[in-house]
Write a protein that holds these residues in place. Structure first.
Motif, PDB file in Angstrom:
ATOM      1  N   ARG A   1      -5.203  -4.435   6.220  1.00 59.28           N
ATOM      2  CA  ARG A   1      -5.320  -4.605   4.763  1.00 59.28           C
ATOM      3  C   ARG A   1      -5.035  -6.059   4.411  1.00 59.28           C
ATOM      4  NH1 ARG A   1      -3.309  -1.376  -0.537  1.00 59.28           N
ATOM      5  NH2 ARG A   1      -5.191  -0.265   0.066  1.00 59.28           N
TER       6      ARG A   1
ATOM      7  N   HIS B   1     -13.334  -1.808  -0.130  1.00 61.16           N
ATOM      8  CA  HIS B   1     -12.317  -0.793   0.203  1.00 61.16           C
ATOM      9  C   HIS B   1     -13.064   0.478   0.643  1.00 61.16           C
ATOM     10  CE1 HIS B   1      -8.683   1.316   0.475  1.00 61.16           C
ATOM     11  NE2 HIS B   1      -8.223   1.247  -0.756  1.00 61.16           N
TER      12      HIS B   1
ATOM     13  N   GLN C   1     -11.545   4.096   0.672  1.00 54.43           N
ATOM     14  CA  GLN C   1     -11.442   4.643  -0.685  1.00 54.43           C
ATOM     15  C   GLN C   1     -12.801   5.184  -1.137  1.00 54.43           C
ATOM     16  OE1 GLN C   1      -8.618   4.765  -2.924  1.00 54.43           O
ATOM     17  NE2 GLN C   1     -10.051   6.147  -3.891  1.00 54.43           N
TER      18      GLN C   1
ATOM     19  N   LEU D   1      -6.149   4.842  -8.013  1.00 56.50           N
ATOM     20  CA  LEU D   1      -4.681   4.748  -8.084  1.00 56.50           C
ATOM     21  C   LEU D   1      -4.195   3.566  -7.233  1.00 56.50           C
ATOM     22  CD1 LEU D   1      -3.599   8.516  -7.867  1.00 56.50           C
ATOM     23  CD2 LEU D   1      -4.221   7.184  -9.915  1.00 56.50           C
TER      24      LEU D   1
ATOM     25  N   SER E   1       0.855  -1.197   0.000  1.00 57.30           N
ATOM     26  CA  SER E   1       0.000   0.000   0.000  1.00 57.30           C
ATOM     27  C   SER E   1       0.884   1.238   0.000  1.00 57.30           C
ATOM     28  CB  SER E   1      -0.880   0.019   1.251  1.00 57.30           C
ATOM     29  OG  SER E   1      -1.501   1.279   1.401  1.00 57.30           O
ATOM     30  N   MET E   2       0.400   2.288  -0.633  1.00 56.56           N
ATOM     31  CA  MET E   2       1.066   3.585  -0.516  1.00 56.56           C
ATOM     32  C   MET E   2       0.077   4.605   0.045  1.00 56.56           C
ATOM     33  SD  MET E   2       1.602   6.752  -2.191  1.00 56.56           S
ATOM     34  CE  MET E   2       2.036   6.914  -3.911  1.00 56.56           C
ATOM     35  N   ARG E   3      -1.010   4.864  -0.708  1.00 60.14           N
ATOM     36  CA  ARG E   3      -1.985   5.868  -0.314  1.00 60.14           C
ATOM     37  C   ARG E   3      -2.665   5.551   1.013  1.00 60.14           C
ATOM     38  NH1 ARG E   3      -1.094   6.252  -5.497  1.00 60.14           N
ATOM     39  NH2 ARG E   3      -0.882   4.024  -5.227  1.00 60.14           N
ATOM     40  N   THR E   4      -3.135   4.325   1.157  1.00 61.74           N
ATOM     41  CA  THR E   4      -3.900   3.979   2.354  1.00 61.74           C
ATOM     42  C   THR E   4      -3.024   4.072   3.595  1.00 61.74           C
ATOM     43  OG1 THR E   4      -5.208   2.519   0.962  1.00 61.74           O
ATOM     44  CG2 THR E   4      -5.389   2.194   3.341  1.00 61.74           C
TER      45      THR E   4
HETATM   46  N1   CP Z   1      -6.014   3.463  -3.620  1.00 69.51           N
HETATM   47  C1   CP Z   1      -5.266   2.777  -2.718  1.00 69.51           C
HETATM   48  O1   CP Z   1      -5.787   2.113  -1.832  1.00 69.51           O
HETATM   49  O2   CP Z   1      -3.931   2.926  -2.875  1.00 69.51           O
HETATM   50  P1   CP Z   1      -2.833   2.046  -2.144  1.00 69.51           P
HETATM   51  O3   CP Z   1      -3.038   0.617  -2.612  1.00 69.51           O
HETATM   52  O4   CP Z   1      -1.513   2.608  -2.584  1.00 69.51           O
HETATM   53  O5   CP Z   1      -3.038   2.139  -0.669  1.00 69.51           O
END
Ligand code: CP
Length: 318
Positions: free
Chosen positions: A110, A147, A150, A273, A47-50
């Protein structure tokens, strides 16, 4: 709010949205609410954003954060009840989740689906294991089938930018080189169904979502027809639910292009994304003012903050 694993955990969606918008306007308004409380973020997958947005949201509330990549750094966990643990799984979720719950007031988890065992994935064995045994509130950071953080950020973004009270929102399948989960489209549909929008889903035949999500949703197999008059185009790839976890099509004709965006009502382009350029959507769309993907990602912070705030406010000692 006790747990946040689906839209069903939200008793007042309008209040949660208002709270998310307030968090965006003034992120530090409740900067001591989470003081002396710890959020544990448990990642079975990348994961990056989450990860970053939820950490930032917790920091805005004064919480401490512990992050563990349990998928790569922890003991392999068993989730099946009654399992004889003579294989490679060193610990059962009953102990692991209960122990994590001793260290943290809230846990975020996650865990992606296997995309091999539909029954196990849709039973949400991992998320349910944490909900049942951690003894503390659980926030889904994306599960096998949903999700919700999101989706909350997506809905917030639509509310910010809609130009009419009931916008037309189109979820379109798009090609991809890998088999991807159905969690984002499932969740997006689940949230749009309770929002004040006209929702249309478009995908090639064979990509129908699970009945519990697709029930009552307008499906249009002709992508161009679906795009007509749309205010928001939400692109996402997903693998087949029926022929579980398989790629049935990589047809580049389903990529979102400027030509297709021209059919919309000056529609905005959305994607959760990460996105593969010139596979899912062409550069000309992503690099145009119609793309709102960065705003959408930015809204992950106030969305997560509103959820943490609601959970913190309902803890027994709040
Ligand atoms: N949109 C999203 O959940 O991005 P990550 O998988 O980078 O967390």
């Amino acid at each position: 709010m006790r747990h946040f694993v689906s839209v069903r955990d939200v008793s007042d969606l309008s209040a949660l949205l208002q709270s998310a918008h307030a968090c965006k306007r003034d992120p530090l308004a409740h900067k001591t609410l989470g003081q002396h409380k710890t959020l544990g973020l448990i990642f079975f997958n990348a994961s990056m954003r989450t990860r970053l947005s939820t950490q930032r949201a917790a920091q805005n509330l004064g919480m401490s954060v512990i992050v563990m990549n349990v998928g790569s750094e922890g003991w392999q966990l068993e989730f099946q009840d009654g399992a004889i643990m003579n294989g490679d799984k060193a610990e059962h979720v009953k102990e692991a989740a209960a122990v994590m719950g001793q260290y943290c007031e809230i846990l975020g988890v996650r865990s992606f689906p296997t995309l091999k065992d539909r029954e196990a994935d849709y039973a949400e064995r991992v998320m349910e294991g944490f909900v049942n045994y951690a003894g503390v509130p659980i926030v889904s950071l994306e599960s096998a089938t949903r999700h919700p953080l999101q989706s909350l950020a997506d809905l917030m973004t639509i509310e910010e930018l809609k130009t009419r009270p009931r916008p037309k929102v189109v979820l379109t399948w798009a090609p991809h080189v890998r088999a991807l989960p159905q969690a984002v489209p499932n969740s997006f549909v689940e949230w749009m169904k309770v929002a004040d929008v006209e929702l249309v889903v478009t995908h090639p035949e064979g990509y129908e979502l699970a009945p519990e999500f697709s029930e009552g949703v307008q499906v249009e197999y002709e992508q161009n027809r679906a795009f007509e008059g749309a205010d928001f185009i939400y692109a996402k790839n997903w693998s087949s639910y029926q022929d579980y976890g398989t790629i049935l099509s990589t047809d580049p004709e389903w990529m979102v292009t400027q030509e297709k965006m021209a059919l919309t009502n000056e529609g905005k382009f959305m994607h959760c994304l990460p996105v593969r350029r010139n596979i899912v959507v062409e550069d000309a769309v992503l690099d145009s003012p119609a793309s709102i993907v960065i705003r959408e990602a930015a809204n992950r912070v106030p969305a997560a903050q509103a959820v943490l705030q609601a959970i913190l406010s309902s803890l027994p000692d709040a």
